[in-house]
Design an enzyme around this catalytic site. Structure first.
Site, PDB file in Angstrom:
ATOM      1  N   GLY B 124       0.661  -1.063   0.053  1.00 29.89           N
ATOM      2  CA  GLY B 124      -0.170  -0.054  -0.079  1.00 29.89           C
ATOM      3  C   GLY B 124       0.799   1.244   0.143  1.00 29.89           C
ATOM      4  O   GLY B 124       1.094   1.958   1.050  1.00 29.89           O
ATOM      5  N   GLU B 127      -1.010   6.755  -3.628  1.00 28.35           N
ATOM      6  CA  GLU B 127      -2.152   7.455  -3.585  1.00 28.35           C
ATOM      7  C   GLU B 127      -2.421   8.372  -4.519  1.00 28.35           C
ATOM      8  O   GLU B 127      -1.765   8.542  -5.384  1.00 28.35           O
ATOM      9  CB  GLU B 127      -2.020   8.434  -2.355  1.00 28.35           C
ATOM     10  CG  GLU B 127      -1.730   7.478  -0.863  1.00 28.35           C
ATOM     11  CD  GLU B 127      -1.427   8.372   0.467  1.00 28.35           C
ATOM     12  OE1 GLU B 127      -1.702   9.419   0.511  1.00 28.35           O
ATOM     13  OE2 GLU B 127      -1.208   8.056   1.264  1.00 28.35           O
ATOM     14  N   ASN B 129      -2.548  11.406  -4.770  1.00 31.50           N
ATOM     15  CA  ASN B 129      -1.530  12.489  -5.213  1.00 31.50           C
ATOM     16  C   ASN B 129      -0.140  11.951  -5.017  1.00 31.50           C
ATOM     17  O   ASN B 129       0.744  13.032  -4.996  1.00 31.50           O
ATOM     18  CB  ASN B 129      -2.008  13.703  -4.371  1.00 31.50           C
ATOM     19  CG  ASN B 129      -2.969  14.169  -4.962  1.00 31.50           C
ATOM     20  OD1 ASN B 129      -3.328  14.710  -6.316  1.00 31.50           O
ATOM     21  ND2 ASN B 129      -4.264  14.831  -4.212  1.00 31.50           N
ATOM     22  N   GLY B 131       2.015   9.369  -6.785  1.00 28.30           N
ATOM     23  CA  GLY B 131       2.427   8.405  -7.683  1.00 28.30           C
ATOM     24  C   GLY B 131       3.970   8.309  -7.762  1.00 28.30           C
ATOM     25  O   GLY B 131       4.396   7.740  -6.973  1.00 28.30           O
ATOM     26  N   ILE B 157      -4.055  -0.353  -6.021  1.00 31.28           N
ATOM     27  CA  ILE B 157      -3.264  -1.200  -5.058  1.00 31.28           C
ATOM     28  C   ILE B 157      -3.336  -2.515  -5.822  1.00 31.28           C
ATOM     29  O   ILE B 157      -4.690  -3.140  -5.630  1.00 31.28           O
ATOM     30  CB  ILE B 157      -3.662  -1.332  -3.785  1.00 31.28           C
ATOM     31  CG1 ILE B 157      -3.501   0.168  -3.099  1.00 31.28           C
ATOM     32  CG2 ILE B 157      -3.030  -2.180  -2.803  1.00 31.28           C
ATOM     33  CD1 ILE B 157      -2.101   0.826  -3.236  1.00 31.28           C
ATOM     34  N   ARG B 269       2.853 -19.322 -41.729  1.00 30.81           N
ATOM     35  CA  ARG B 269       1.809 -18.212 -42.482  1.00 30.81           C
ATOM     36  C   ARG B 269       2.517 -18.033 -43.856  1.00 30.81           C
ATOM     37  O   ARG B 269       3.632 -17.795 -43.903  1.00 30.81           O
ATOM     38  CB  ARG B 269       1.540 -17.024 -41.897  1.00 30.81           C
ATOM     39  CG  ARG B 269       1.043 -15.833 -42.544  1.00 30.81           C
ATOM     40  CD  ARG B 269      -0.472 -16.235 -42.737  1.00 30.81           C
ATOM     41  NE  ARG B 269      -1.443 -14.902 -43.425  1.00 30.81           N
ATOM     42  CZ  ARG B 269      -2.361 -15.064 -43.937  1.00 30.81           C
ATOM     43  NH1 ARG B 269      -3.136 -16.080 -43.911  1.00 30.81           N
ATOM     44  NH2 ARG B 269      -3.005 -13.933 -44.187  1.00 30.81           N
ATOM     45  N   GLY B 340      -0.425 -10.006 -37.942  1.00 31.00           N
ATOM     46  CA  GLY B 340      -1.560  -9.367 -38.878  1.00 31.00           C
ATOM     47  C   GLY B 340      -2.830  -9.402 -37.947  1.00 31.00           C
ATOM     48  O   GLY B 340      -2.855  -9.134 -36.926  1.00 31.00           O
ATOM     49  N   GLU B 364       4.750   0.030 -10.527  1.00 32.18           N
ATOM     50  CA  GLU B 364       6.109  -0.034  -9.798  1.00 32.18           C
ATOM     51  C   GLU B 364       7.294   0.955 -10.092  1.00 32.18           C
ATOM     52  O   GLU B 364       8.410   0.919 -10.314  1.00 32.18           O
ATOM     53  CB  GLU B 364       6.798  -1.447 -10.155  1.00 32.18           C
ATOM     54  CG  GLU B 364       6.017  -2.396  -9.576  1.00 32.18           C
ATOM     55  CD  GLU B 364       6.370  -3.716  -9.046  1.00 32.18           C
ATOM     56  OE1 GLU B 364       6.017  -4.761  -9.017  1.00 32.18           O
ATOM     57  OE2 GLU B 364       7.770  -3.447  -8.511  1.00 32.18           O
ATOM     58  N   GLU B 368       9.734   6.870 -16.562  1.00 31.81           N
ATOM     59  CA  GLU B 368      10.354   8.163 -16.037  1.00 31.81           C
ATOM     60  C   GLU B 368      11.269   8.150 -14.539  1.00 31.81           C
ATOM     61  O   GLU B 368      12.209   8.817 -14.624  1.00 31.81           O
ATOM     62  CB  GLU B 368       9.357   9.325 -16.166  1.00 31.81           C
ATOM     63  CG  GLU B 368       8.804   9.446 -17.617  1.00 31.81           C
ATOM     64  CD  GLU B 368       8.065   8.401 -18.263  1.00 31.81           C
ATOM     65  OE1 GLU B 368       7.136   7.437 -17.425  1.00 31.81           O
ATOM     66  OE2 GLU B 368       7.960   8.251 -19.291  1.00 31.81           O
TER      67      GLU B 368
END
Lengths: 385, 388
Positions: B124, B127, B129, B131, B157, B269, B340, B364, B368
């Protein structure tokens, strides 16, 4: 050179944009989840004249020039790419093939019905063993006195389930033929609908032809003229799909740029981070390059010029840009980008489909290479040498 | 240098592969289609000891180390991204922080049932705001006598909707923030005031639970503080390092599977009178996929070796996650192209992998964030401190 849209084209564009934002966008998630194009949505498109976009006024169409039609597809795709592809197959592949190659009687019979939405057009070229190798058709047309009997399986028939009229390609005695076959013709059955990654509210069906008996008057163009009809329809669809890619790219950029001003991390809107700025700027650069490529090819069509190589250039680039822009814009949204209750995941899925349908990118790249190398007197073929 | 796996690790891989092929692969499509969390598979994995693969034997684990854990994740990633995600959240981050910083008593009480699969863990951290800016958590824990009272909410979560135990990061001293003011807690989800508020509707990994958790006056005994009060952020970041490595391993398995599927299809194919295998465009894709996959394989198991031999690995774990997720994304893009129309159809596995793979570049720690971790580590060596 003049890169400006005419006053009329600007007016149309604003109207399309307005329609897409007000009538389509609010329902786009719902339409995607339900995997159907609701009848009333199609009805609204008919009322706006979209299904008769480039059909002349004589046949009760909207008589749009090709660039305006491309603006229509682009703007519809900003809200719902599935709807844009449905319109493109109907108008660009079926109606325009009839307009370009049909007899007066065929035009009279089908164009008003297509423009008025009484019949939706479906395009039936691909087969299980004829995908990239578009003309390796196994569907056979036997001529029996005044009649023609068709047997074979068509796959990925765009608009299959919706359609009242099928443009079907088959191997005839003198080469590939094209046929206009109404939905209720005995021997024609609409089968399995592909459950697709993206464009989930568009319809791609298998269509079975089993002893499907039609009069010779259903043939579009002369015997053996089907290959040329198919090629032109594929070229038109290539440009149309690039326009859909443009709509997906510009709307993704819009969503992500907005989000980057609202999402605060490390005490600032993420738009203040250089990495996000780079994603956004690159997306814009690619989108604008695509925009003018699409518009130029559409303009070429309006000039009556040959556009087959340009169509491939545009389609290959359009699929690539749609893919890379939606991919990066999804990244800007982070976890939200992965959730199906926001539009980005849908746009990302829709964009990926563009690299396959309407001829995979490899085929369009081949056609471009063939054109370039032919100028240097080297002939190339799409098989191993 | 020795790049071979030990006989024990080879045997472990054979065992996992057999389990994966017989128990998981046949239901993988259904988990996605029906949005089913693989409870039964998790239970069986626990029974045969695999959910404790890297934990000590005294706490019900297998003691196969990080290398064993990477083998597990690679083999799971090969057949089913959903199972890999469920297991990764359970072992790699949820239970891992108890393994890393738990007291012997906490390990006996919590790690042992987690290692046996009798209980399922979630991690956990995130949240709404907090991340990428993980230190910005707002969930609050206030000391009241012998316990702490938690209030707040967590989003996205993994395993959240059904976990028995959630390790939770909460603010214990707002003045100090991430430097001494954030503490990790072990929370039992049957505690009064704990609520699963929402399940997300995701593009991929639809056979996993991604939930919003709400804590309303949830009372946690003081002995459930994980690590020292005020040092929870460090505990969580250490767990994430482990999770990032094994996420790379799962991506490796996914890429391996795609390569096998592509080779099969390219052989089968035929277009233009010959198999796709004879097209240079297809050959290039296969060559690129295989090259990247081998580079990833070397990276993943080298980092596992660093962990197992007690060496620093934070920067390289970030590379595993970053590179692994991008290798898998590129592989699946090429796989769609080679297949395809089949690559676009939900009747075939490539389409599912396309939707599942994309999350690896996001969760996780977004890619960035991995780049920031890597760049910070490099610049730090040269005396430059960079801020995210």
């Amino acid at each position: 050179m003049d890169f400006a849209l005419s006053e009329e084209q600007r007016m149309f564009r604003d109207m399309f944009r307005n329609f897409a934002a007000k009538e389509v966008a609010p329902r786009a998630e719902e339409i995607d989840h339900a995997e159907t194009l609701p009848k009333e949505m199609l009805r609204k498109a008919v009322d706006q004249g979209f299904l008769g976009a480039t059909i002349p006024e004589d046949y009760y169409g909207a008589a749009l020039d090709n660039l305006s039609y491309i603006l229509l597809l682009e703007n519809l795709a900003t809200a719902c790419a599935s709807m844009a592809v449905t319109v493109a197959a109907h108008v660009g592949q079926v109606a325009m093939s009839i307009l370009d190659f049909g007899t007066d009687a065929q035009k009279e019979e089908w164009l008003p019905a297509l423009a008025g939405g009484e019949a939706v057009g479906a395009f039936a070229l691909s087969e299980p063993e004829a995908g990239s190798d578009m003309l390796a058709l196994e569907t056979r047309a036997r001529y029996e006195r005044d009649e023609i009997v068709l047997d074979g399986i068509k796959s990925w028939v765009t608009n299959g389930e919706l359609a009242g009229l099928f443009l079907v390609f088959a191997q005839g005695p003198q080469g590939i033929d094209a046929y206009l076959i109404p939905r209720d013709t005995p021997g024609l059955t609409v089968g399995y609908r592909e459950p697709t990654l993206g464009l989930r509210s568009a319809y791609f069906n298998t269509v079975y032809l089993e002893g499907c008996r039609i009069p010779q008057s259903y043939r579009l163009g002369g015997p053996g003229e089907g290959a040329a009809i198919a090629a032109r329809a594929v070229d038109r669809m290539a440009v149309a799909l690039a326009a859909v890619g443009l709509g997906l790219a510009e709307s993704s950029l819009d969503v992500a740029a907005q989000y980057s001003t609202e999402r605060v991390q490390f005490g600032v809107p993420i738009g203040k981070k250089q990495a996000m700025q780079n994603y956004i700027a690159d997306a814009y650069i690619e989108t604008e390059a695509l925009r003018y490529l699409v518009y130029r090819t559409a303009w070429l069509i309006d000039q009556g010029e040959d556009f087959s190589v340009d169509a491939s250039v545009t389609k290959a680039f359009g699929a690539r840009v749609a893919r890379s822009v939606t991919n990066r814009m999804l990244q800007v949204l982070g976890g939200y980008g992965f959730m199906e209750d926001y539009p980005m995941a849908r746009k990302y899925r829709d964009a990926r489909v563009l690299g396959i349908i309407g001829g995979p990118t490899e085929i369009h790249i081949f056609r471009v290479a063939r054109h370039i190398l032919a100028q240097k007197d080297l002939e190339i073929v799409p098989w191993h040498q | 240098m020795d790049f071979t796996f030990s006989p024990e690790h080879q045997a472990l891989r054979r065992m996992i592969r057999e389990f994966a092929e017989t128990e998981i692969a046949p239901v993988a499509a259904e988990l996605d289609r029906e949005h089913k969390v693989p409870f039964e598979i998790m239970r069986k994995l626990g029974e045969i000891g695999l959910l404790g693969v890297c934990f000590p034997q005294e706490y019900g684990g297998m003691g196969a180390g990080e290398t064993g854990y990477c083998i597990l994740m690679e083999e799971l990633g090969r057949v089913c991204a959903n199972t890999a995600v469920n297991v990764g959240a359970h072992i790699g981050i949820g239970a891992m922080c108890i393994h890393l910083d738990g007291t012997p008593e906490q390990k006996r009480k919590y790690l042992t049932p987690l290692a046996r699969g009798e209980k399922i863990a979630a991690f956990g951290l995130t949240e709404s705001n907090a991340g990428s800016d993980a230190a910005n958590v707002r969930t609050r824990a206030v000391r009241q006598g012998d316990s702490w009272v938690l209030n707040g909410s967590k989003v996205y979560i993994t395993n959240g909707g059904y976990a028995d135990i959630v390790t939770v990061l909460a603010v214990t001293d707002p003045a100090l923030g991430a430097r001494g003011g954030i503490t990790a807690f072990i929370v039992e989800t049957d505690s009064p005031g704990f609520k699963v508020a929402r399940e997300e509707d995701k593009m991929g990994i639809r056979g996993s639970s991604t939930a919003e958790l709400v804590f309303e006056e949830v009372r946690v005994p003081h002995e459930n503080v994980l690590g020292k009060v005020g040092e929870g952020f460090v505990t969580f970041m250490k767990s994430l390092d482990m999770g990032r490595l094994t996420l790379g391993a799962a991506c490796l398995g996914g890429a391996q599977q795609l390569l096998e599927q592509c080779v099969y299809w390219a052989k089968t194919r035929r277009q233009f009178g010959e198999a796709l295998a004879h097209k240079q465009a297809v050959q290039w894709m296969i060559a690129n996929m295989a090259t990247e996959m081998e580079a990833l394989r070397s990276l993943v198991y080298r980092v596992a070796w660093l962990v197992d031999t007690g060496q620093p690995f934070t920067q390289l774990a970030a590379m595993c996650k970053l590179y692994g997720s991008e290798v898998l994304s590129r592989a699946v893009d090429m796989a769609v192209q080679i297949h395809g129309g089949l690559g676009l159809s939900r009747d075939f596995p490539i389409e599912r992998t396309f939707r599942d793979a994309r999350i690896n570049e996001i969760f996780e720690g977004t890619n960035e964030i991995q780049r920031i971790v890597i760049a910070s580590n490099i610049f730090r060596e040269f005396g430059v401190r960079i801020r995210p």
